[in-house]
Design a protein around this motif. Structure first.
Motif, PDB file in Angstrom:
ATOM      1  N   CYS A 153       0.825  -1.209   0.000  1.00  0.00           N
ATOM      2  CA  CYS A 153       0.000   0.000   0.000  1.00  0.00           C
ATOM      3  C   CYS A 153       0.860   1.260   0.000  1.00  0.00           C
ATOM      4  O   CYS A 153       0.551   2.232  -0.669  1.00  0.00           O
ATOM      5  CB  CYS A 153      -0.807   0.009   1.288  1.00  0.00           C
ATOM      6  SG  CYS A 153      -2.529   0.012   1.011  1.00  0.00           S
ATOM      7  N   ARG A 154       1.932   1.204   0.784  1.00  0.00           N
ATOM      8  CA  ARG A 154       2.805   2.374   0.902  1.00  0.00           C
ATOM      9  C   ARG A 154       3.525   2.686  -0.391  1.00  0.00           C
ATOM     10  O   ARG A 154       3.915   3.827  -0.627  1.00  0.00           O
ATOM     11  CB  ARG A 154       3.874   2.127   1.982  1.00  0.00           C
ATOM     12  CG  ARG A 154       3.320   2.122   3.362  1.00  0.00           C
ATOM     13  CD  ARG A 154       4.351   1.558   4.320  1.00  0.00           C
ATOM     14  NE  ARG A 154       3.731   1.373   5.611  1.00  0.00           N
ATOM     15  CZ  ARG A 154       3.812   2.237   6.603  1.00  0.00           C
ATOM     16  NH1 ARG A 154       4.517   3.338   6.459  1.00  0.00           N
ATOM     17  NH2 ARG A 154       3.204   2.019   7.737  1.00  0.00           N
ATOM     18  N   THR A 155       3.788   1.674  -1.204  1.00  0.00           N
ATOM     19  CA  THR A 155       4.577   1.899  -2.413  1.00  0.00           C
ATOM     20  C   THR A 155       3.688   1.990  -3.664  1.00  0.00           C
ATOM     21  O   THR A 155       4.190   2.211  -4.760  1.00  0.00           O
ATOM     22  CB  THR A 155       5.644   0.792  -2.598  1.00  0.00           C
ATOM     23  OG1 THR A 155       4.998  -0.472  -2.709  1.00  0.00           O
ATOM     24  CG2 THR A 155       6.596   0.755  -1.425  1.00  0.00           C
ATOM     25  N   PHE A 156       2.383   1.798  -3.499  1.00  0.00           N
ATOM     26  CA  PHE A 156       1.427   1.947  -4.593  1.00  0.00           C
ATOM     27  C   PHE A 156       1.461   3.392  -5.094  1.00  0.00           C
ATOM     28  O   PHE A 156       1.573   4.304  -4.285  1.00  0.00           O
ATOM     29  CB  PHE A 156       0.021   1.609  -4.046  1.00  0.00           C
ATOM     30  CG  PHE A 156      -1.042   1.601  -5.095  1.00  0.00           C
ATOM     31  CD1 PHE A 156      -1.303   0.457  -5.815  1.00  0.00           C
ATOM     32  CD2 PHE A 156      -1.781   2.748  -5.363  1.00  0.00           C
ATOM     33  CE1 PHE A 156      -2.291   0.449  -6.794  1.00  0.00           C
ATOM     34  CE2 PHE A 156      -2.762   2.747  -6.338  1.00  0.00           C
ATOM     35  CZ  PHE A 156      -3.014   1.596  -7.049  1.00  0.00           C
ATOM     36  N   PRO A 157       1.362   3.674  -6.401  1.00  0.00           N
ATOM     37  CA  PRO A 157       1.035   2.750  -7.479  1.00  0.00           C
ATOM     38  C   PRO A 157       2.264   2.188  -8.209  1.00  0.00           C
ATOM     39  O   PRO A 157       2.115   1.704  -9.330  1.00  0.00           O
ATOM     40  CB  PRO A 157       0.218   3.632  -8.417  1.00  0.00           C
ATOM     41  CG  PRO A 157       0.876   4.982  -8.302  1.00  0.00           C
ATOM     42  CD  PRO A 157       1.365   5.080  -6.880  1.00  0.00           C
ATOM     43  N   LEU A 158       3.435   2.241  -7.582  1.00  0.00           N
ATOM     44  CA  LEU A 158       4.615   1.683  -8.251  1.00  0.00           C
ATOM     45  C   LEU A 158       4.692   0.183  -8.009  1.00  0.00           C
ATOM     46  O   LEU A 158       4.371  -0.297  -6.915  1.00  0.00           O
ATOM     47  CB  LEU A 158       5.878   2.370  -7.733  1.00  0.00           C
ATOM     48  CG  LEU A 158       5.986   3.852  -8.115  1.00  0.00           C
ATOM     49  CD1 LEU A 158       7.119   4.523  -7.351  1.00  0.00           C
ATOM     50  CD2 LEU A 158       6.192   3.994  -9.616  1.00  0.00           C
ATOM     51  N   ILE A 159       5.124  -0.545  -9.004  1.00  0.00           N
ATOM     52  CA  ILE A 159       5.170  -2.005  -8.920  1.00  0.00           C
ATOM     53  C   ILE A 159       6.599  -2.459  -9.242  1.00  0.00           C
ATOM     54  O   ILE A 159       7.201  -1.985 -10.213  1.00  0.00           O
ATOM     55  CB  ILE A 159       4.199  -2.623  -9.949  1.00  0.00           C
ATOM     56  CG1 ILE A 159       2.780  -2.189  -9.621  1.00  0.00           C
ATOM     57  CG2 ILE A 159       4.321  -4.135  -9.982  1.00  0.00           C
ATOM     58  CD1 ILE A 159       1.778  -2.700 -10.620  1.00  0.00           C
ATOM     59  N   PRO A 160       7.139  -3.392  -8.437  1.00  0.00           N
ATOM     60  CA  PRO A 160       8.483  -3.906  -8.751  1.00  0.00           C
ATOM     61  C   PRO A 160       8.431  -4.883  -9.922  1.00  0.00           C
ATOM     62  O   PRO A 160       7.498  -5.694 -10.022  1.00  0.00           O
ATOM     63  CB  PRO A 160       8.881  -4.628  -7.456  1.00  0.00           C
ATOM     64  CG  PRO A 160       7.599  -5.007  -6.807  1.00  0.00           C
ATOM     65  CD  PRO A 160       6.576  -3.988  -7.227  1.00  0.00           C
ATOM     66  N   HIS A 161       9.414  -4.792 -10.792  1.00  0.00           N
ATOM     67  CA  HIS A 161       9.465  -5.661 -11.972  1.00  0.00           C
ATOM     68  C   HIS A 161      10.916  -6.060 -12.219  1.00  0.00           C
ATOM     69  O   HIS A 161      11.828  -5.245 -12.083  1.00  0.00           O
ATOM     70  CB  HIS A 161       8.921  -4.891 -13.188  1.00  0.00           C
ATOM     71  CG  HIS A 161       8.899  -5.705 -14.446  1.00  0.00           C
ATOM     72  ND1 HIS A 161       7.860  -6.554 -14.767  1.00  0.00           N
ATOM     73  CD2 HIS A 161       9.796  -5.822 -15.461  1.00  0.00           C
ATOM     74  CE1 HIS A 161       8.107  -7.137 -15.930  1.00  0.00           C
ATOM     75  NE2 HIS A 161       9.277  -6.719 -16.372  1.00  0.00           N
ATOM     76  N   ILE A 162      11.120  -7.328 -12.614  1.00  0.00           N
ATOM     77  CA  ILE A 162      12.470  -7.817 -12.946  1.00  0.00           C
ATOM     78  C   ILE A 162      12.439  -8.271 -14.399  1.00  0.00           C
ATOM     79  O   ILE A 162      11.613  -9.129 -14.752  1.00  0.00           O
ATOM     80  CB  ILE A 162      12.856  -9.017 -12.052  1.00  0.00           C
ATOM     81  CG1 ILE A 162      12.817  -8.633 -10.574  1.00  0.00           C
ATOM     82  CG2 ILE A 162      14.240  -9.528 -12.428  1.00  0.00           C
ATOM     83  CD1 ILE A 162      12.851  -9.817  -9.626  1.00  0.00           C
ATOM     84  N   ASP A 163      13.304  -7.694 -15.232  1.00  0.00           N
ATOM     85  CA  ASP A 163      13.253  -8.106 -16.638  1.00  0.00           C
ATOM     86  C   ASP A 163      14.050  -9.397 -16.851  1.00  0.00           C
ATOM     87  O   ASP A 163      14.641  -9.939 -15.903  1.00  0.00           O
ATOM     88  CB  ASP A 163      13.687  -6.968 -17.580  1.00  0.00           C
ATOM     89  CG  ASP A 163      15.190  -6.726 -17.573  1.00  0.00           C
ATOM     90  OD1 ASP A 163      15.939  -7.515 -16.964  1.00  0.00           O
ATOM     91  OD2 ASP A 163      15.622  -5.737 -18.187  1.00  0.00           O
TER      92      ASP A 163
END
Ligand code: SF4
Ligand code: SF4
Length: 188
Positions: free
Chosen positions: A108-118
């Motif tokens: 919730c605290r880091t929304f709306p950013l989402i972690p992604h690994i390519d």
């Protein structure tokens, strides 16, 4: 990037402290959308309840909360990586959008950013509109986020990825995104 760091309550509290110092924008973005990310309600989504999946270790914060109901799912009830063999804890927000903000989950605290690994194992923060069943104006209208929020969120997720379970989960979601060729936007 991938080792077996345990996430303790103390680590979670340190991350909370850093994230408390930042916010996505300098105004209450809930006014843009009627706080839809707290109150979204749909029978196809969590049986009418807003539930948030916790990261391993976060459950220790919700033992005696009156604002969150702690609920556990076994691994065979959820579509999670095999390494989550002990299942996953979630919290149901009891009276959203009223929130016990001091202990709201990291997701919730880091929304709306989402972690992604390519596929080359590079880590990014992204916007992914397909991730949620509602429209967040910050994503939808491509609103510029505060740089300190992006930076602290980046540091928090990069650190959390040292935990095997969190890495596996982010990796699984990222592979799904890439395999389905979902369009996302790199933020950092
Ligand atoms: S993060 Fe997005 S969906 Fe949530 S309150 Fe702000 S604008 Fe609305
Ligand atoms: S934890 Fe708080 S901010 Fe997050 S969805 Fe629940 S009520 Fe909203």
């Amino acid at each position: 990037m991938n080792n077996y760091m345990e996430i303790t309550k103390e680590i979670i509290e340190k991350i909370h402290k850093k994230l408390n110092e930042v916010s996505p924008v300098n105004y209450d973005c809930g006014r843009l959308c009627g706080e839809i990310c707290c109150t979204y309600d749909d029978e196809t989504y969590s049986n009418n309840d807003l539930i948030i999946y916790l990261l391993p270790g976060e459950e220790a914060l919700y033992d005696s909360s009156e604002s969150f109901e702690l609920i556990h799912y076994d691994i065979n009830e959820i579509n999670y990586p095999h390494s989550w063999k002990n299942g996953v804890y979630t919290v149901r927000c009891i009276n959203p959008p009223t929130c016990e903000r001091e202990i709201r989950p990291i997701q919730c605290r880091t929304f709306p950013l989402i972690p992604h690994i390519d596929k080359n194992n590079h880590f990014y923060l992204i916007f992914d509109e397909s991730e949620y069943p509602y429209k967040c104006p910050l994503i939808n209208k491509n609103i510029e986020l505060n740089e300190d929020f992006i930076n602290e969120t980046y540091k928090a997720w990069r650190f959390l990825l040292k935990n095997r379970l969190i890495y596996d989960l982010v990796d699984m979601d990222s592979r799904k995104r890439e395999n389905k060729k979902i369009k996302y936007k790199k933020i950092k």
